[in-house]
Design a protein around this motif. Structure first.
Motif, PDB file in Angstrom:
ATOM      1  N   TRP A   1       0.837  -1.201   0.000  1.00 47.30           N
ATOM      2  CA  TRP A   1       0.000   0.000   0.000  1.00 47.30           C
ATOM      3  C   TRP A   1       0.871   1.249   0.000  1.00 47.30           C
ATOM      4  O   TRP A   1       1.737   1.420   0.870  1.00 47.30           O
TER       5      TRP A   1
ATOM      6  N   LYS B   1      -3.031   4.741  -2.051  1.00 46.10           N
ATOM      7  CA  LYS B   1      -4.043   3.719  -1.782  1.00 46.10           C
ATOM      8  C   LYS B   1      -4.630   3.893  -0.384  1.00 46.10           C
ATOM      9  O   LYS B   1      -5.835   3.694  -0.180  1.00 46.10           O
TER      10      LYS B   1
ATOM     11  N   HIS C   1      -8.522   4.388   0.530  1.00 45.72           N
ATOM     12  CA  HIS C   1      -9.188   3.520   1.511  1.00 45.72           C
ATOM     13  C   HIS C   1      -9.944   4.345   2.541  1.00 45.72           C
ATOM     14  O   HIS C   1     -11.099   4.030   2.881  1.00 45.72           O
TER      15      HIS C   1
ATOM     16  N   THR D   1     -11.743   0.205  -4.049  1.00 48.84           N
ATOM     17  CA  THR D   1     -10.600   1.028  -3.656  1.00 48.84           C
ATOM     18  C   THR D   1      -9.661   1.239  -4.836  1.00 48.84           C
ATOM     19  O   THR D   1      -9.204   2.365  -5.094  1.00 48.84           O
ATOM     20  N   THR D   2      -9.376   0.156  -5.563  1.00 46.27           N
ATOM     21  CA  THR D   2      -8.501   0.248  -6.733  1.00 46.27           C
ATOM     22  C   THR D   2      -9.081   1.199  -7.774  1.00 46.27           C
ATOM     23  O   THR D   2      -8.355   2.007  -8.380  1.00 46.27           O
TER      24      THR D   2
ATOM     25  N   VAL E   1      -8.458   4.706  -6.642  1.00 50.95           N
ATOM     26  CA  VAL E   1      -7.045   5.053  -6.836  1.00 50.95           C
ATOM     27  C   VAL E   1      -6.801   5.456  -8.283  1.00 50.95           C
ATOM     28  O   VAL E   1      -6.085   6.430  -8.579  1.00 50.95           O
TER      29      VAL E   1
END
Length: 214
Positions: free
Chosen positions: A31, A35, A39, A67-68, A71
C-alpha cells in the motif's frame, strides 16, 4: 477548544500525505499513501463498499476493487482534500464513532505512514490523547485478540499501574507499553509497536504467533 482527537489525527495524517506525496510507502504490504488515502475516503463515503472492508472473502474483494477504482480515477490531491474536509453528515459524525473506531483508524494509519517513512514513535502525545487511546485499548482488545486460543492475555499501560485482563488461560502473557503502542500491536503492527511481551516462554510464543487485528 481543541478539535476532537480523531480530527487532530486526520489533519496530521493529511499534512503528512501532502508532505510525502502519493507514492510513499506505508506499513501495509503493497500500500502506498495514495491507496491508503483512497481507503480512508471509501470508508466514509462509499456506503456500499465501506461495510465490506471488515468482512472476509467476496465482500473484502469487492471493497478492494472499489478502492482500486478510486485510486485509478481520482487525483491524490483530491483524495487528501476530501479526507481533510472531515466526516460526511451521518454515521461518521456520531460521537462514539469518532471517539472509538475513527480515532483508532486515523491514529493507526497515521503511524503506518510515519513509521514506514522512518519516523519513530511520537514523544509528544498529550495525557488526554493517551487516556483516550487507553480507553480504546480497553474497548477493543478482546475483539482484536479473538484469534488467540488457549493462552491468557493481560494488557498493562506501563508506568501507571493500569492493567486489564483480556483473556484467561493456563499460561498468561502480559503485553506492556504506552497506549498508542498497545493499540498498534493489537491492530497487527507487531513489528513496529514498541511494547514488551512478558511471561512464560510458551505464552509469549503464542502471542508472537497470533494474528491480531480486524
Amino acid at each position: 477548544m481543541n478539535p476532537p482527537f480523531d480530527a487532530q489525527e486526520r489533519a496530521a495524517l493529511c499534512d503528512l500525505f501532502d508532505d510525502l506525496g502519493p507514492d510513499a510507502p506505508t506499513l501495509l504490504d503493497g500500500w502506498t499513501t495514495r491507496k491508503l488515502a483512497a481507503h480512508l475516503v471509501l470508508r466514509e463515503r462509499d456506503p456500499i463498499a465501506a461495510p465490506c472492508l471488515v468482512l472476509p472473502g467476496p465482500p473484502a474483494r469487492f471493497a478492494e476493487r472499489r478502492t482500486t477504482a478510486m485510486v485509478e480515477r481520482e487525483e491524490f490531491s483530491w483524495l487528501v482534500a476530501r479526507l481533510r474536509s472531515g466526516p460526511p453528515i451521518g454515521f461518521f459524525r456520531l460521537p462514539w464513532v469518532r471517539s472509538f473506531p475513527s480515532l483508532n483508524e486515523f491514529f493507526v494509519h497515521h503511524e503506518d505512514v510515519r513509521r514506514a517513512d522512518g519516523r519513530g514513535p511520537r514523544e509528544d502525545l498529550t495525557p488526554e490523547l493517551e487516556a483516550a487511546l487507553w480507553r480504546n485499548v480497553q474497548r477493543g482488545s478482546r475483539f482484536l485478540s479473538r484469534r488467540l486460543r488457549g493462552t491468557g492475555l493481560d494488557i498493562a499501560w506501563n508506568g501507571t499501574g493500569q492493567r486489564i485482563a483480556v483473556r484467561t488461560g493456563t499460561l498468561t502473557a502480559e503485553l506492556s507499553g504506552p497506549p498508542g503502542e498497545l493499540l498498534l500491536y493489537l491492530f497487527g503492527r507487531q513489528a513496529a509497536a514498541r511494547v514488551e511481551v512478558l511471561g512464560p516462554p510458551t505464552a509469549v510464543a503464542a502471542i508472537g504467533n497470533c494474528r491480531f487485528g480486524m
